[in-house]
Write a protein that holds these residues in place. Structure first.
Motif, short mmCIF file in Angstrom:
data_model
loop_
_atom_site.label_atom_id
_atom_site.label_comp_id
_atom_site.label_asym_id
_atom_site.label_seq_id
_atom_site.Cartn_x
_atom_site.Cartn_y
_atom_site.Cartn_z
N GLY A 211 35.38 35.65 39.70
CA GLY A 211 36.62 36.08 39.09
C GLY A 211 37.14 34.95 38.22
O GLY A 211 37.01 33.77 38.57
N LYS A 217 39.00 40.21 38.62
CA LYS A 217 38.12 41.02 39.47
C LYS A 217 36.67 40.99 39.00
O LYS A 217 35.86 41.83 39.39
N SER A 259 33.62 43.54 40.50
CA SER A 259 33.84 42.58 41.59
C SER A 259 33.25 41.23 41.22
O SER A 259 32.17 41.17 40.61
#
Length: 281
Positions: A211, A217, A259
């Motif tokens: 991140g 994210k 992610s």
């Protein structure tokens, strides 16, 4: 499941031909993450969807290049999320690219992933299949032949640090610097598939896409990229985390969720955990 693997093999052969002969230019379209779609992306997506539509065991598919889940066969058992041509912008400079497939049951979540496959299109075309273990096949004379099982060592030698460095957290930059200072070698092409394939075949190391200040994210998509490779690395004896926890335990709220992700052999991933835990807010 065998018919799905056969369908992926067929798609790989057709995409290989497309890469060799197709138009590498940009289209006028964007995908859901705002990336301009290359013509190769769109054509590869169409090839895979057409082939999967003929497989009765596939209930639904979702592509990184499409906005929504596509229903195929109501009585099917499996759900497949795929990136038809990851790293497609590297084709026009003749670097390796790949296709990634995650095979799920019931719903598209990391916990429901039961198998994953990726294909590397490079000087040779290779397909890696992860179920209970990890097997590699190579395209030879028009057919995929088994070559070897893949197993990671406890510690590797390669470091593939992704994302824009000026957006890294200071502790992440220190982690990467320390790893290089310990003698790890840089291996980073900008293609997720070839970079992770190299780490797997060379016995270990670390691939990181954290991140960042511009993308808290992360950039890489869970269903199409992160989860399938997490499954491969775990079955090969390594780990995949988001910096803190196992990637495959992360909840998915939208098919295009992203992610942070770290893939590697155990020593490198444990090192990441220590650094991130010490800097947890």
């Amino acid at each position: 499941m065998i018919e799905i693997f056969e369908a992926i093999k067929q798609s790989a052969i057709e995409i290989k031909h497309l890469i060799e002969t197709g138009d590498t230019g940009k289209s006028e379209l964007e995908n859901s993450t705002g990336d301009t779609q290359l013509k190769l992306d769109i054509q590869s997506d169409k090839i895979i969807e057409s082939i999967f539509s003929k497989v009765p065991s596939i209930k639904q598919i979702v592509s990184e290049e499409q906005e929504a889940v596509v229903p195929l066969h109501q009585d099917g058992q499996y759900l497949i999320a795929y990136d038809p041509l990851d790293g497609s912008s590297l084709v026009d400079v003749n670097l390796s690219v790949g296709s990634i497939f995650g095979i799920y049951e019931d719903e598209f979540t990391g916990k429901n992933l039961i198998a994953s496959v990726y294909v590397v299109f490079g000087p040779r075309v290779e397909m890696v299949v992860a179920q209970t273990d990890v097997k590699m096949y190579r395209l030879l004379n028009g057919e995929f032949k088994f070559i070897q099982n893949i197993k990671l060592n406890e510690k590797g030698k390669l470091n593939a640090p992704g994302s824009t460095q000026n957006c890294w957290a200071p502790y992440h930059k220190q982690l990467i610097d320390d790893i290089f200072n310990d003698g790890y070698r840089l291996r980073y092409s900008g293609g997720m598939v070839p970079d992770l394939h190299q780490i797997l075949l060379k016995g270990g190391g670390l691939f990181s896409y954290p991140g960042t200040t511009d993308r808290p994210k992360g950039k890489l998509r869970q269903l199409f990229e992160v989860f399938p490779f997490a499954f491969v690395f775990e079955k090969a004896g390594g780990q995949a985390i988001d910096g803190f926890d196992r990637v495959l335990n992360i909840a998915t709220t939208h098919i295009h969720d992203t992610s942070p992700c770290f893939f590697g052999s155990n020593e490198e991933i444990n090192r990441v955990k220590e650094v991130y835990k010490a800097n947890e807010k």
